[in-house]
Scaffold this active site. Structure first.
Site, mmCIF file in Angstrom:
data_model
loop_
_atom_site.group_PDB
_atom_site.id
_atom_site.type_symbol
_atom_site.label_atom_id
_atom_site.label_comp_id
_atom_site.label_asym_id
_atom_site.label_seq_id
_atom_site.Cartn_x
_atom_site.Cartn_y
_atom_site.Cartn_z
ATOM 1 N N SER A 438 0.710 -1.283 0.032
ATOM 2 C CA SER A 438 0.107 0.081 0.119
ATOM 3 C C SER A 438 0.887 1.137 -0.055
ATOM 4 C CB SER A 438 -0.887 0.185 1.214
ATOM 5 O OG SER A 438 -0.669 -0.901 2.146
ATOM 6 N N HIS A 459 -3.514 -3.663 -5.919
ATOM 7 C CA HIS A 459 -3.711 -3.183 -4.523
ATOM 8 C C HIS A 459 -5.048 -3.347 -4.215
ATOM 9 C CE1 HIS A 459 -4.080 0.536 -1.517
ATOM 10 N NE2 HIS A 459 -3.523 -0.560 -0.886
ATOM 11 N N GLU A 471 -7.218 -1.495 -7.079
ATOM 12 C CA GLU A 471 -6.444 -0.571 -7.795
ATOM 13 C C GLU A 471 -5.058 -1.167 -8.525
ATOM 14 O OE1 GLU A 471 -5.273 4.131 -6.083
ATOM 15 O OE2 GLU A 471 -5.228 2.282 -4.767
ATOM 16 N N ASN A 509 -5.609 5.975 -1.355
ATOM 17 C CA ASN A 509 -5.010 6.390 -0.122
ATOM 18 C C ASN A 509 -4.336 7.898 -0.120
ATOM 19 O OD1 ASN A 509 -5.550 3.920 1.034
ATOM 20 N ND2 ASN A 509 -3.590 3.123 0.888
#
Ligand code: NAD
Length: 728
Positions: A438, A459, A471, A509
C-alpha cells in the site's frame, strides 16, 4: 431489431416473449416498449386471443431499463423529454393493467399474466406488476426487486405507486427505499409476486385461460379501495409517514434527492386516484432525473463502473485469464485474496513462512464459507469445492505453473525482494508478478525482479471479500501484458478495477489520508469533534474522519505518518496531525481494534460516542467555524488531491477517479465522485473556495494549476476529459 415476439396458440393463449438480440439480459429500450405496445394492441384486438402471457426467452426475465436510454431522454429532451418518455411507459403499463376492460363496468378485459424464469429487476418487475398475476420459477438464483434507488433514481414506471398500493407504504418501504431484492419464494411471502411454479409459463397459460373477470380488476381500481396500513391521514398511516420521513433523513442526511422524492411520490400519490398518482410519480421521477446528482450517480455507478469492469482501459493483449494464482503471505490480505480467487474458481497456492500461518490463512476461507452456509448463502458442496482449490504450504516449489503471483507479505522492501526472487526462480517465464503493497513504490520493488515489465501493483482494500475496488498500479517498466493480466484477474474475481501510475499512496490512499488528517488537525485546533464528524456525514461521507481513523487503526496512521515524514524530510506538512495521533497511540488508544480511540466503545465493541478525554486534552474553542467551512475543508482535502493526481498523470481517466473514489473510500456517492462534484460546483467556484481555504489554512489547499486554468476557460472535467476518453 425485434425485442418482443408473439405466438398465438390454438387454445387462445398469446405468448409474448421478450428476448433482446445480442444481449445476455433483457433491458427495455423505448423501441422495445413501442414493440410491446403494438403486440398488446394486436392481442387485445384479436378475438381468437383469450389471454396473454408475457415471458422471456432468456434464463432471466429482465435486468431493468436501459440506463443509457434514461440518460439519453434527459440529454435530448430535458425535463419535458423525460416526463413524456415516462408517461409513454405509464400508458403502456396501464393499458396492460386495464387489458381492454370497460373503465366503468370493469368488464370485458383479457387476462394478462407474467411468467418470470429468473431475475426480474427494475422495469423488469414494474412490467409484471402491471399484469394481473405474476408467476415465477422456483429459481434460488433469481433476484426480484426494484434496485433503482442504488443508482440515485427510484422506480418511475409505476413500480412506486403499484407496490405501495399492493403492500402498503410500510411493507413496501424496504423494497423501494433500500432496493431490497428477494428470491421468488421470499418475494411471494412479501406479496410482491403471486405464485412460484415449476413451469411458470405453463402455470400462467393455464391461469389466463381460466381467469374470471373479477380476477383482472386490481384492488385500487375497485370502489372503496383502502391502502393497506392506511393512507397518510389515517392515524396508522400518519405514523408510517412520520417515521419513514425521519428514517430517510437519518439515513441519507438529506443528500440523496431520490429518497426524498420517492417519499413525496408515495405520500402525495396515496391521497389521489391511481391515474393521478402515476402522474405525480412521473413528475417526481423527472425532478430526480433533472437533479445533477442522479445523472452523476448513473454515470459513475452504472455506466462508467460497467465500462471499467468490461476493460475500458485494457491494453490490446491476448486473453490473460488466470488459471493458477500464487499468493505470498497468508496474513489478513493474503487470506482474503486467496478466498476471492478460489471463489472465482481459480486454483490457489497460499504461501507463508510457517505452515501454521499458511493454514490459518486458509482457515479464513473456511470461516467465511461456514458463515455463508449458516445464512443459507452457500452449501457444503460449494465449500468443499472452494477449499479444494486452495493449497496452503511453505513450499515455493508449489508455485510452479502459477501464471500470476500476488505478493502480500510484510510491508518491508527487503522481505518483499526476497520473496520476489524466490518465486521468480520457480514460476514460468511468462508469469506476472503483482505486489499488494500500500505504500512502497512499485518501480522500487520491481528492482528485485528479473522481469520488471512483468511486475505490477494489484492493490486490494481491506476486507478483501467486501471491498469492490482494486487499484492496479503500473511501475515505470510495467508492460501492457501485465496490465491486461491484472485486469483479467480483477474481472474474474468480479471486482471493479482502476489503473493508475506509480506515485506515493497511488490514488485512493493519497486522497483519503488528507481527509483523515484534516479532521484530526481540526481536533488540535479546538473545533468541536461532533461538528467535524457531522459535517462530513452531512456531505454524504459514510464515516466522519475520526471514525474512519478508528476503523483503520490509529497505529497504522502513526506508521504511515512516520514513513511519510522520513521520505519527505522538512517538506513534511502534517506535524499538527501527528501530535494528536501519536498521543492517542501512546495512551494505547489504537482505534476499534483496542476498543478505544477517538471514540469510546463498550466491551462488545459497540461505539458509544466521542471519548471524553479528547476534550480534556484538546479543549473545544469558544468560537466555532461555520458548518460550510468545515465541510469545505474536509471535501477539498480529498478533491484537490484527486485533481493533483490527474494533473500529475497518476490518474489517466477521470472516470476511474470518480468510480474509484466511491468504491474505494466511500466518497459522497450522491455526487458521482470528486470530479463530478467539482463539475457541479463549477471550476470557477471551486477555485474561489480553494483560494479562500489557502488564505485561511495554508498551502495544502493551493488551487492546482489545472483547476485554475479550467476556471479561466470555463471548462468542466467531463467536458474536457470525459468525451475524449469515451471516444478513445
Ligand atoms: P499481515 O501482517 O497480516 O500478513 C503478512 C503475512 O506475510 C504474515 O502472515 C507473515 O507471516 C507473512 N510473511 C512474512 N514474511 C514472509 C515470507 N518471507 N514468506 C512468506 N510469508 C511471509 O499483513 P497484511 O495486512 O495482510 O498486509 C500485507 C501486505 O498488504 C502489505 O504489503 C500491506 O501494505 C498490504 N496491504 C494491507 C492492507 C491492510 O489494510 N492491511 C491493505 C492493502 C494492502
Amino acid at each position: 431489431m425485434t425485442d418482443f415476439t408473439m405466438e398465438k396458440g390454438a387454445d387462445g393463449a398469446a405468448i409474448i416473449t421478450w428476448d433482446v438480440p445480442n444481449k445476455s439480459m433483457n433491458v427495455l429500450s423505448l423501441d422495445g416498449a413501442a414493440e410491446l405496445n403494438r403486440l398488446i394492441d394486436e392481442a387485445l384486438a384479436d378475438e381468437a386471443v383469450k389471454g396473454i402471457v408475457i415471458t422471456s426467452g432468456k434464463k432471466d426475465f429482465a435486468g431493468g431499463m436501459d440506463l443509457n436510454v434514461i440518460a439519453g431522454m434527459k440529454n435530448n429532451g430535458g425535463a419535458q423529454g423525460v416526463f413524456d418518455g415516462v408517461m409513454t411507459l405509464h400508458h403502456l403499463l396501464r393499458k396492460i393493467e386495464r387489458a381492454g376492460m370497460d373503465p366503468k363496468t370493469l368488464k370485458g378485459g383479457k387476462p394478462i399474466a407474467a411468467a418470470l424464469p429468473g431475475t426480474a429487476l427494475g422495469i423488469g418487475l414494474e412490467l409484471p406488476l402491471s399484469t394481473h398475476r405474476i408467476f415465477a420459477a422456483d429459481n434460488l438464483k433469481a433476484k426480484i426487486g426494484l434496485p433503482e434507488i442504488m443508482v440515485g433514481i427510484f422506480p418511475g414506471a409505476g413500480g412506486t405507486t403499484r407496490l405501495t398500493r399492493k403492500l402498503g407504504a410500510m411493507m413496501a418501504a424496504p423494497f423501494l427505499l433500500e432496493g431490497k431484492l428477494s428470491d421468488p419464494k421470499k418475494a411471494k411471502a412479501a406479496g410482491i409476486i403471486d405464485e412460484v411454479a415449476e413451469d411458470p409459463v405453463a402455470a400462467a397459460r393455464d391461469w389466463v385461460l381460466n381467469a374470471k373477470e373479477a380476477d383482472l380488476v386490481k384492488p385500487w381500481d375497485q370502489k372503496g379501495y383502502k391502502m393497506p396500513g392506511g393512507e397518510p391521514f389515517h392515524p396508522a398511516g400518519f405514523m408510517t409517514f412520520v417515521g419513514a420521513s425521519a428514517m430517510v433523513h437519518g439515513k441519507t442526511m438529506g443528500v440523496y434527492p431520490a429518497a426524498k422524492a420517492l417519499l413525496s411520490a408515495v405520500y402525495e400519490g396515496a391521497m389521489v386516484p391511481f391515474d393521478q398518482a402515476l402522474k405525480i410519480e412521473a413528475r417526481w421521477f423527472t425532478n430526480v432525473l433533472m437533479n445533477p446528482s442522479s445523472g452523476a450517480m448513473i454515470r459513475s455507478l452504472f455506466i462508467n463502473k460497467e465500462a471499467l469492469e468490461k476493460g475500458a482501459n485494457r491494453p490490446d493483449a491476448p486473453d490473460q485469464t488466470v488459471k493458477k494464482v500464487g499468493v505470498l503471505g497468508a496474513g489478513m490480505m493474503g487470506a482474503g485474496i486467496a478466498y476471492v480467487s478460489a471463489m472465482a474458481g481459480i486454483e490457489v497456492v497460499l504461501i507463508d513462512a510457517k505452515q501454521e500461518a499458511a493454514d490459518k490463512g486458509k482457515s479464513y476461507s473456511t470461516a467465511l464459507l461456514d458463515k455463508a452456509i449458516s445464512r443459507k448463502k452457500s452449501t457444503e458442496e460449494k465449500k468443499a469445492e472452494v477449499l479444494g482449490l486452495i493449497t496452503a504450504t511453505t513450499d515455493y516449489a508449489a508455485l510452479s505453473g502459477c501464471d500470476l503471483i500476488v505478493e502480500a507479505v510484510f510491508e518491508d522492501t527487503g522481505v518483499k525482494a526476497e520473496v520476489t526472487k524466490k518465486a521468480e526462480a520457480v514460476i514460468p517465464a511468462d508469469a506476472i508478478f503483482a505486489t499488494n503493497t500500500s505504500t512502497l513504490p512499485i518501480s522500487e520493488l520491481a528492482k528485485a525482479s528479473a522481469r520488471p515489465e512483468q511486475f505490477i501493483g494489484i492493490h486490494f482494500f481491506s476486507p478483501v471479500d467486501k471491498m469492490l475496488l482494486v487499484e492496479i498500479i503500473k511501475g515505470a517498466k510495467t508492460g501492457p501484458v501485465a496490465v491486461a493480466k491484472a485486469l483479467d484477474f480483477v474481472r474474474q474475481i468480479r471486482k471493479t478495477p482502476i489503473v493508475v501510475n506509480d506515485a506515493r499512496f497511488f490514488y485512493a490512499n493519497r486522497c483519503i489520508i488528507p481527509y483523515i488528517n484534516e479532521g484530526v488537525r481540526m481536533v488540535a485546533e479546538g473545533v468541536n469533534p461532533v461538528l467535524i464528524e457531522n459535517a462530513a456525514k452531512l456531505m454524504g461521507m459514510p464515516l466522519g474522519p475520526l471514525q474512519l481513523v478508528d476503523e483503520t487503526s490509529i497505529d497504522l496512521g502513526v506508521k504511515i505518518a512516520k514513513a511519510t515524514r522520513a521520505a519527505m524530510g522538512d517538506a513534511y506538512p502534517d506535524s499538527a496531525v501527528d501530535e494528536v495521533l501519536f498521543w492517542l497511540a501512546d495512551e494505547g488508544r489504537l482505534g476499534r481494534k483496542s476498543n478505544s480511540g477517538f471514540y469510546a466503545y463498550d466491551d462488545a465493541g459497540k461505539r458509544l460516542g466521542l471519548w471524553e478525554g479528547l476534550e480534556a486534552k484538546y479543549p473545544i474553542a469558544d468560537e466555532q467555524p461555520d458548518l460550510t467551512e468545515v465541510q469545505h475543508r474536509l471535501m477539498f482535502a480529498q478533491t484537490l488531491e484527486a485533481v493533483r493526481a490527474l494533473e500529475e498523470g497518476v490518474l489517466e481517466d477521470i472516470r476511474e477517479g470518480d468510480v474509484g473514489a466511491i468504491l474505494g473510500w466511500g466518497f459522497a456517492p450522491w455526487s458521482g465522485g470528486p470530479f463530478s462534484w467539482l463539475d457541479m460546483l463549477g471550476a470557477g467556484r471551486a477555485a474561489e473556495i480553494s483560494d479562500g481555504l489557502t488564505e485561511r489554512h495554508g498551502a495544502r489547499f493551493e488551487t492546482p494549476k489545472l483547476l485554475r486554468e479550467m476556471a479561466q476557460k470555463g471548462e468542466s472535467f467531463y467536458g474536457r476529459f470525459g468525451q475524449q476518453k469515451q471516444a478513445a
